[in-house]
Design a protein around this motif. Structure first.
Motif, PDB file in Angstrom:
ATOM      1  N   PRO A 185      -8.520   9.020   3.723  1.00  0.00           N
ATOM      2  CA  PRO A 185      -7.665   7.967   3.190  1.00  0.00           C
ATOM      3  C   PRO A 185      -7.940   6.595   3.810  1.00  0.00           C
ATOM      4  O   PRO A 185      -7.991   5.587   3.116  1.00  0.00           O
ATOM      5  CB  PRO A 185      -6.245   8.416   3.540  1.00  0.00           C
ATOM      6  CG  PRO A 185      -6.345   9.712   4.206  1.00  0.00           C
ATOM      7  CD  PRO A 185      -7.769  10.133   4.302  1.00  0.00           C
ATOM      8  N   ALA A 214     -13.012  10.398  -2.962  1.00  0.00           N
ATOM      9  CA  ALA A 214     -12.372  11.569  -2.378  1.00  0.00           C
ATOM     10  C   ALA A 214     -13.256  12.795  -2.546  1.00  0.00           C
ATOM     11  O   ALA A 214     -13.373  13.629  -1.645  1.00  0.00           O
ATOM     12  CB  ALA A 214     -11.008  11.795  -3.022  1.00  0.00           C
ATOM     13  N   ILE A 215     -13.898  12.889  -3.704  1.00  0.00           N
ATOM     14  CA  ILE A 215     -14.800  14.025  -3.927  1.00  0.00           C
ATOM     15  C   ILE A 215     -15.978  13.970  -2.960  1.00  0.00           C
ATOM     16  O   ILE A 215     -16.437  14.983  -2.448  1.00  0.00           O
ATOM     17  CB  ILE A 215     -15.279  14.042  -5.399  1.00  0.00           C
ATOM     18  CG1 ILE A 215     -14.103  14.476  -6.282  1.00  0.00           C
ATOM     19  CG2 ILE A 215     -16.457  14.986  -5.593  1.00  0.00           C
ATOM     20  CD1 ILE A 215     -14.312  14.212  -7.746  1.00  0.00           C
ATOM     21  N   ILE A 227     -11.195   5.261   2.497  1.00  0.00           N
ATOM     22  CA  ILE A 227     -11.057   4.797   1.126  1.00  0.00           C
ATOM     23  C   ILE A 227     -10.401   3.433   1.105  1.00  0.00           C
ATOM     24  O   ILE A 227     -10.844   2.529   0.400  1.00  0.00           O
ATOM     25  CB  ILE A 227     -10.225   5.811   0.298  1.00  0.00           C
ATOM     26  CG1 ILE A 227     -11.027   7.090   0.127  1.00  0.00           C
ATOM     27  CG2 ILE A 227      -9.851   5.222  -1.054  1.00  0.00           C
ATOM     28  CD1 ILE A 227     -10.305   8.168  -0.617  1.00  0.00           C
ATOM     29  N   LYS A 261      -8.727   3.746 -10.815  1.00  0.00           N
ATOM     30  CA  LYS A 261      -8.405   4.998 -10.113  1.00  0.00           C
ATOM     31  C   LYS A 261      -9.622   5.907  -9.933  1.00  0.00           C
ATOM     32  O   LYS A 261      -9.712   6.676  -8.995  1.00  0.00           O
ATOM     33  CB  LYS A 261      -7.343   5.798 -10.878  1.00  0.00           C
ATOM     34  CG  LYS A 261      -6.105   4.996 -11.249  1.00  0.00           C
ATOM     35  CD  LYS A 261      -5.141   4.876 -10.086  1.00  0.00           C
ATOM     36  CE  LYS A 261      -3.847   4.227 -10.472  1.00  0.00           C
ATOM     37  NZ  LYS A 261      -3.888   2.760 -10.554  1.00  0.00           N
ATOM     38  N   ASN A 290       2.328   1.685  -3.426  1.00  0.00           N
ATOM     39  CA  ASN A 290       1.384   1.954  -4.504  1.00  0.00           C
ATOM     40  C   ASN A 290       1.069   3.439  -4.567  1.00  0.00           C
ATOM     41  O   ASN A 290       0.018   3.894  -4.146  1.00  0.00           O
ATOM     42  CB  ASN A 290       0.098   1.161  -4.279  1.00  0.00           C
ATOM     43  CG  ASN A 290      -0.886   1.349  -5.416  1.00  0.00           C
ATOM     44  OD1 ASN A 290      -0.482   1.533  -6.553  1.00  0.00           O
ATOM     45  ND2 ASN A 290      -2.162   1.328  -5.096  1.00  0.00           N
ATOM     46  N   TYR A 291       1.976   4.207  -5.081  1.00  0.00           N
ATOM     47  CA  TYR A 291       1.883   5.650  -5.070  1.00  0.00           C
ATOM     48  C   TYR A 291       2.718   6.103  -6.227  1.00  0.00           C
ATOM     49  O   TYR A 291       3.534   5.334  -6.747  1.00  0.00           O
ATOM     50  CB  TYR A 291       2.446   6.156  -3.732  1.00  0.00           C
ATOM     51  CG  TYR A 291       2.101   7.575  -3.380  1.00  0.00           C
ATOM     52  CD1 TYR A 291       0.809   7.915  -3.000  1.00  0.00           C
ATOM     53  CD2 TYR A 291       3.067   8.569  -3.422  1.00  0.00           C
ATOM     54  CE1 TYR A 291       0.501   9.194  -2.662  1.00  0.00           C
ATOM     55  CE2 TYR A 291       2.761   9.865  -3.081  1.00  0.00           C
ATOM     56  CZ  TYR A 291       1.480  10.183  -2.703  1.00  0.00           C
ATOM     57  OH  TYR A 291       1.168  11.465  -2.368  1.00  0.00           O
ATOM     58  N   VAL A 328       0.839  -1.202   0.000  1.00  0.00           N
ATOM     59  CA  VAL A 328       0.000   0.000   0.000  1.00  0.00           C
ATOM     60  C   VAL A 328       0.876   1.254   0.000  1.00  0.00           C
ATOM     61  O   VAL A 328       0.626   2.208  -0.741  1.00  0.00           O
ATOM     62  CB  VAL A 328      -0.959  -0.001   1.218  1.00  0.00           C
ATOM     63  CG1 VAL A 328      -1.619   1.349   1.392  1.00  0.00           C
ATOM     64  CG2 VAL A 328      -2.001  -1.087   1.051  1.00  0.00           C
ATOM     65  N   VAL A 329       1.932   1.230   0.804  1.00  0.00           N
ATOM     66  CA  VAL A 329       2.826   2.390   0.841  1.00  0.00           C
ATOM     67  C   VAL A 329       3.509   2.574  -0.518  1.00  0.00           C
ATOM     68  O   VAL A 329       3.697   3.692  -0.990  1.00  0.00           O
ATOM     69  CB  VAL A 329       3.895   2.219   1.950  1.00  0.00           C
ATOM     70  CG1 VAL A 329       4.876   3.373   1.932  1.00  0.00           C
ATOM     71  CG2 VAL A 329       3.230   2.118   3.312  1.00  0.00           C
ATOM     72  N   TYR A 341     -11.288   5.925  -6.589  1.00  0.00           N
ATOM     73  CA  TYR A 341     -10.642   6.731  -5.552  1.00  0.00           C
ATOM     74  C   TYR A 341     -11.076   8.189  -5.669  1.00  0.00           C
ATOM     75  O   TYR A 341     -11.403   8.840  -4.693  1.00  0.00           O
ATOM     76  CB  TYR A 341      -9.114   6.674  -5.690  1.00  0.00           C
ATOM     77  CG  TYR A 341      -8.511   5.340  -5.353  1.00  0.00           C
ATOM     78  CD1 TYR A 341      -8.986   4.588  -4.288  1.00  0.00           C
ATOM     79  CD2 TYR A 341      -7.448   4.851  -6.095  1.00  0.00           C
ATOM     80  CE1 TYR A 341      -8.411   3.371  -3.975  1.00  0.00           C
ATOM     81  CE2 TYR A 341      -6.873   3.637  -5.793  1.00  0.00           C
ATOM     82  CZ  TYR A 341      -7.355   2.893  -4.741  1.00  0.00           C
ATOM     83  OH  TYR A 341      -6.798   1.698  -4.436  1.00  0.00           O
ATOM     84  N   GLU A 342     -11.063   8.681  -6.909  1.00  0.00           N
ATOM     85  CA  GLU A 342     -11.402  10.087  -7.108  1.00  0.00           C
ATOM     86  C   GLU A 342     -12.834  10.351  -6.664  1.00  0.00           C
ATOM     87  O   GLU A 342     -13.111  11.314  -5.963  1.00  0.00           O
ATOM     88  CB  GLU A 342     -11.217  10.464  -8.577  1.00  0.00           C
ATOM     89  CG  GLU A 342      -9.750  10.473  -8.969  1.00  0.00           C
ATOM     90  CD  GLU A 342      -9.537  10.716 -10.464  1.00  0.00           C
ATOM     91  OE1 GLU A 342     -10.377  11.413 -11.066  1.00  0.00           O
ATOM     92  OE2 GLU A 342      -8.546  10.209 -11.003  1.00  0.00           O
TER      93      GLU A 342
END
Lengths: 294, 305
Positions: A194, A188-189, A197, A181, A93-94, A90-91, A184-185
């Motif tokens: 985090p 977040a909107i 999510i 992706k 994956n950025y 996870v860390v 996620y967006e």
């Protein structure tokens, strides 16, 4: 392909069918039979009914001890390794530039797997005056008796296998990278944090891979042999005497093939039951979008 | 967490306006986030790699220095450990053991690649009676613990007179016995479109010609992965040789290393470490030369390890 006889495919899979019959199916059944016999390789196997199993469950203290340490080993190693692998994935994956470099560094220890050289290395860095204790002392702590103390020895082997979290991590990372992706967006909107999510989107979407890793790592952990055999020889006080070591000793040192087969079948039964529970429970927690994986 | 990397870009939506307060705040947060990740990954990465670096350094140390400093750089570098370790306490040098390893690995790997190709082709491209149950058996074998078949396998090889030969290590693999590889190649083959093969068949090629001239070239990346994994696993395999090989002249590197531990560890650590470095060298070299195939292989079929 249209005009072929329906047996053409069988010709191609024939090597597999022969191998399956000779080296898997036959030995599988034979070991079940052997587990009801007394067989020392010299005379013919002698049928003894349930004697081996009776002895295992009523009189064999070594088996009790071995079963106990095996269960402790599996139930600490697998969760620790998987949680750590998932965390690092996870860390990682950025949008990091060095993602490949890190992935390689983490993957190297696990590619070396059960190699003897790695077990040797472990003996040295966890020795009384080894690297790990030197680091602990330098940081102001007190050296730990890693292999000499029955309380610690098993955990040192757990640490070895956790160090090799790389292949589980690479599988997690591939799954994380395939998550859409836009989800996620959208979240977040809508104002999701985090952690939210991760919990409500990422985690459910990668449950198939978690399931896969869980099964594979569990089956593998139950069969751990090289680590304890080379590093601790099962000791001290049988604290790392996992069932595969016991089976090996009974079969290839005492040549008690029947008894060894009985232990192997108990181990097999435990793995089967746990695997079946996992498959059965997977309907409740593993998420399959369409049927992407077959 | 990954959300923050996409949000600022998204809310910018094309037009170049002055960033809003919120955007500035999010960008700052994203930068902090990245820094935190780099720090964590670097620390963990160093812990992961340091034991291996230490091993290489320690193999050039003297016995006296081994347990006196945690640094990896030897104060008086010496290759004595390599020279003495190579000789071993047996009648053979490690040269012999490396040749044995190679002699186990090469036929086994070739056998694996050929049998997996044939079997995967059969499963992925043809319908035949019993296919469903046979394919289910591939999955079952994938999960079947070897521990339960090992003793009768040993007895079978004994009756065939194969003990203390390399045959027990070669033959099961040459009959597609490593279910993981079969599964991996099947998955790979299923993802390849059949157009080319159908065209070849229309032009009169038989199935075997189609396999060799059309399918195999397309399967190459998967087959390379298979060979690399098999190389690495066989190089590191310990239990197989331990059970089947009894005379020292047939020992592969893994067994020879274990033998060195038993015979010389009490007084010559540097020899053991030097030989450990050599034992790992082929695997590490192969891995760094062909990383891509490992990562791809692992993502196609999932992997143990």
């Amino acid at each position: 392909m249209g005009g072929d006889s329906k047996y053409v495919g069988l010709w191609y899979v024939a090597p597999y069918v022969i191998g399956l019959a000779l080296f898997i199916a036959f030995p599988f059944l034979a070991s079940f039979y052997l587990s009801f016999t007394d067989y020392d390789l010299l005379s013919k196997p002698e049928y003894v009914g349930l004697d081996n199993y009776k002895k295992l469950f009523t009189r064999d203290r070594t088996f009790d001890k071995s079963l106990k340490v095996t269960l402790i080993y599996v139930f600490t190693t697998v969760p620790l390794k998987l949680v750590f692998a998932l965390f690092i994935a996870v860390v990682l994956n950025y949008r990091l530039k060095a993602i490949n470099l890190f992935r390689t560094a983490y993957y190297v220890p696990s590619i070396l797997g059960g190699s003897v050289a790695i077990a040797v290395l472990w003996r040295y860095i966890f020795a009384d005056t080894g690297l790990v204790n030197m680091a602990i002392i330098a940081l102001g702590g007190e050296g730990i008796n890693w292999f000499g103390d029955p309380e610690n020895a098993l955990f040192t082997i757990t640490l070895l296998r956790c160090w090799q979290f790389g292949s589980a991590m690479v599988i997690f990372l591939a799954a994380l990278q395939s998550v859409d992706k836009s989800l996620y967006e959208a979240a977040a909107i809508d104002g999701a944090g985090p952690w939210q999510i991760f919990r409500s989107i990422t985690l459910p979407l990668i449950t198939p891979v978690i399931f896969f890793n869980l099964i594979m790592q569990t089956v593998q952990a139950f069969q751990e042999f090289n680590g304890p055999y080379i590093i601790t020889q099962g000791g001290p006080l049988k604290s790392t005497y996992l069932l595969p070591l016991y089976i090996y000793d009974e079969a290839f040192k005492s040549f008690d093939m029947g008894y060894a087969s009985a232990i192997a079948w108990v181990l097999f039964a435990i793995i089967m039951v746990l695997t079946l529970i996992a498959f059965w429970s997977s309907k409740k927690w593993v998420y399959y979008a369409g049927d992407k994986r077959s | 967490m990954a959300a923050f990397s996409y949000l600022p870009k998204h809310s910018g939506s094309g037009e170049r306006e002055a960033p809003t307060q919120l955007e500035i705040k999010l960008r700052r947060k994203a930068r902090f986030n990245a820094a935190l990740r780099y720090t964590l990954l670097t620390v963990v990465g160093l812990i992961m790699v340091y034991p291996l670096v230490w091993l290489i350094g320690a193999s050039f140390k003297t016995n006296a220095e081994m347990f006196s400093s945690p640094g990896f750089w030897p104060s008086n570098p010496t290759i004595q450990g390599y020279i003495d370790g190579w000789q071993t306490s047996t009648a053979y040098t490690f040269g012999r053991f490396f040749m044995n390893s190679l002699w186990i690995i090469i036929p086994k790997t070739i056998g694996t690649a050929i049998s997996c190709t044939l079997v995967a082709y059969g499963f992925a491209r043809f319908e035949f009676p019993g296919k469903k149950i046979l394919f289910a058996s591939v999955i079952a074998t994938l999960l079947l613990p070897n521990v339960v078949t090992r003793i009768p396998q040993y007895l079978l090889f004994r009756d065939l007179g194969w003990l203390n030969t390399f045959l027990p290590l070669w033959v099961p693999s040459a009959l597609a016995g490593d279910a993981f590889f079969v599964f991996m190649v099947i998955q790979f083959l299923r993802a390849i479109p059949r157009d080319m093969e159908e065209a070849a068949r229309v032009d009169g090629a038989n199935t075997l010609q189609t396999l060799i001239f059309i399918v195999v070239p397309m399967l190459m990346p998967a087959l390379i992965s298979v060979c690399l994994f098999q190389f690495m696993w066989t190089m590191n395999d310990f239990l197989g040789p331990l059970i089947y090989l009894s005379s020292v002249d047939k020992y592969p590197v893994s067994l020879a290393l274990k033998l060195s531990i038993d015979t010389t560890e009490a007084f010559a650590w540097n020899q053991i470490l030097a030989m450990s470095v050599l034992a790992l060298a082929p695997s590490l070299a192969v891995f760094f030369m062909a990383q891509k195939y490992f990562i791809e292989g692992i993502s196609t079929g999932g992997v143990k390890g």
